[in-house]
Design an enzyme around this catalytic site. Structure first.
Site, PDB file in Angstrom:
ATOM      1  N   CYS A 130       0.837  -1.210   0.000  1.00 21.85           N
ATOM      2  CA  CYS A 130       0.000   0.000   0.000  1.00 21.85           C
ATOM      3  C   CYS A 130       0.870   1.259   0.000  1.00 21.85           C
ATOM      4  CB  CYS A 130      -0.911  -0.020   1.227  1.00 21.85           C
ATOM      5  SG  CYS A 130      -1.641   1.576   1.651  1.00 21.85           S
ATOM      6  N   CYS A 153       0.363   3.560   2.996  1.00 23.69           N
ATOM      7  CA  CYS A 153       0.984   2.973   4.200  1.00 23.69           C
ATOM      8  C   CYS A 153       2.484   3.236   4.224  1.00 23.69           C
ATOM      9  CB  CYS A 153       0.724   1.464   4.239  1.00 23.69           C
ATOM     10  SG  CYS A 153      -1.020   1.002   4.191  1.00 23.69           S
TER      11      CYS A 153
END
Length: 437
Positions: A66, A69
């Site tokens: 991600c 993230c």
């Protein structure tokens, strides 16, 4: 000559020894947990114990692939040692939710990153800023005193500055802290609360009140404040607080929609061409004045330039005359007021008054949104629940195609069948979507 201790003395001292041992044991058991100044890695084996050991734990449910993230990770590394030094420390932790899927499902993770703060084991979704400095300021809210007492102009100024701009602020001037304590605890996750016991006339001028007791709500990021002179019974206080958790005129975007979902009032929505234009800002000031006199409604605004997709759901296109106002139920319906389809440039205050009068009198036309409802927009970022639904629908479609289509008999092996089954199982793996900033 040796003296022998009487058995009676031993019997009398035994309870005392047991009491001392109990005190020592109790002291050992109440020793504060180890200070954690780095980001903890949690998994199935240590998640529950960490949440129960530390009073405040901020958890980042992430996925290695991600992008959001990856950008968040270094910010958490910076914030962790700062939050560890607070009087009430906050532990920063993270969970690889793509690997520990059972843990992710248990904690209702449906996108990456999902951020939650666990306060005494109870989770609260976190939608605040992600830059380290702002994140630290935001999280301090959760461990701050419920109702601090401010005893000078400088204390009031420092309190407002420290509170930042992400939460509304309620200050009771001349109010007793016990009047606000219950509501401050109830709404702690949504606002700052304090009482001012000593202040000058300069503060009264700054916040536009001329008598006490007074409760003032402040929205620093919108340069908004509202004054209430009572009554101060809890029922009326709560009504004032809930109506002022939002600014007088709410700019509609993904973040404010998340806040609006908890408010059950109808939304008077003003749709503009570009809400940053000077003429739009003048209209928004008039909308704020209308909002102040109609607190049973939420007033919001959105520019086509800022969020075209959202405005299209209310039938706005290139031929629509703007600005226009509608009343939205926050779900799948909205009302237009007959005779008030748009707002002209002249005397806009009177036109807004006419619009509201028409709505309250029922001179409306009901319409359905042509896109997602409020909750639809909030959940429009694809997540695991969406993936499950899509997989289910595709599987059902394939099943019906299979039973309605005549195919010749084929000879196959068990290995082929097992391979097909495993492939289908892999297609429904838990893989939440990527949340946006």
């Amino acid at each position: 000559m040796k003296t022998r201790q009487s058995p009676l003395i031993l019997l009398k001292t035994t309870p005392l020894l047991l009491l001392l041992l109990s005190i020592i044991s109790s002291a050992e058991s109440t020793t504060p947990p180890e200070k954690i100044n780095t980001v903890l890695e949690l998994d199935d084996s240590n998640f529950d114990s960490t949440i129960s050991t530390y009073d405040y734990v901020f958890v980042d449910f992430y996925a290695p692939w991600c992008g959001h993230c990856k950008r968040l990770a270094p910010e958490l590394d910076v914030a962790a040692p700062i939050l560890a030094e607070l009087k009430k420390p906050i532990v920063i932790a993270k969970v690889n939710a793509d690997k520990y899927t059972r843990l992710a499902r248990k904690h209702e993770v449906d996108g990456f990153p999902t951020l939650k703060i666990y306060m005494h084991g109870v989770p609260t979704e976190y939608y605040g800023p992600r830059k380290a400095e702002l994140l630290v300021r935001f999280l301090r809210k959760f461990v701050a005193p419920d109702v601090p007492i401010l005893d000078s102009d400088s204390a009031i100024r420092e309190f407002v500055e420290e509170a930042g701009t992400h939460f509304p602020i309620f200050i009771g001037f001349g109010l007793n802290e016990t009047v606000m304590s219950n509501l401050a605890i109830k709404y702690k996750k949504k606002a700052w609360f304090s009482v001012a016991s000593d202040f000058s006339e300069d503060v009264m001028v700054q916040y536009d009140f001329d008598k006490i007791p007074t409760l003032v709500s402040i929205h620093p990021s919108y340069n908004d404040h509202t004054v209430s002179y009572g009554p101060f019974e809890e029922e009326f206080l709560e009504e004032f607080i809930t109506q002022n958790l939002l600014p007088l005129a709410v700019p509609i975007n993904q973040e404010t929609l998340k806040v609006l979902k908890d408010d059950h009032r109808k939304i008077v929505l003003t749709i503009l061409e570009d809400d940053s234009e000077e003429k739009a800002q003048k209209l928004i000031k008039i909308v704020k004045a209308a909002a102040s006199a109609n607190r049973d409604l939420v007033f919001g605004y959105v520019g086509v330039k800022q969020w075209e997709e959202f405005t299209e759901t209310f039938g706005v296109n290139k031929e629509t005359k703007l600005p226009k106002m509608i009343v939205w139920d926050g779900d799948e319906e909205y009302h237009s007021v007959i005779g008030s389809e748009s707002i002209e440039e002249e005397d806009q205050g009177s036109q807004i008054s006419q619009f509201l009068a028409g709505y309250r009198e029922g001179r409306t036309e009901r319409n359905r949104v042509s896109g997602p409802s409020l909750m639809g927009y909030i959940n429009s970022l694809i997540g695991v629940k969406t993936v499950y639904i899509i997989v289910f629908l595709v599987a059902m479609l394939m099943f019906f195609q299979h039973i309605t289509k005549e195919e010749p008999l084929r000879v196959g092996t068990r290995d082929q069948a097992e391979h097909a089954t495993s492939s289908e199982a892999e297609s429904s793996d838990y893989r939440p979507g990527d949340k946006q900033e």
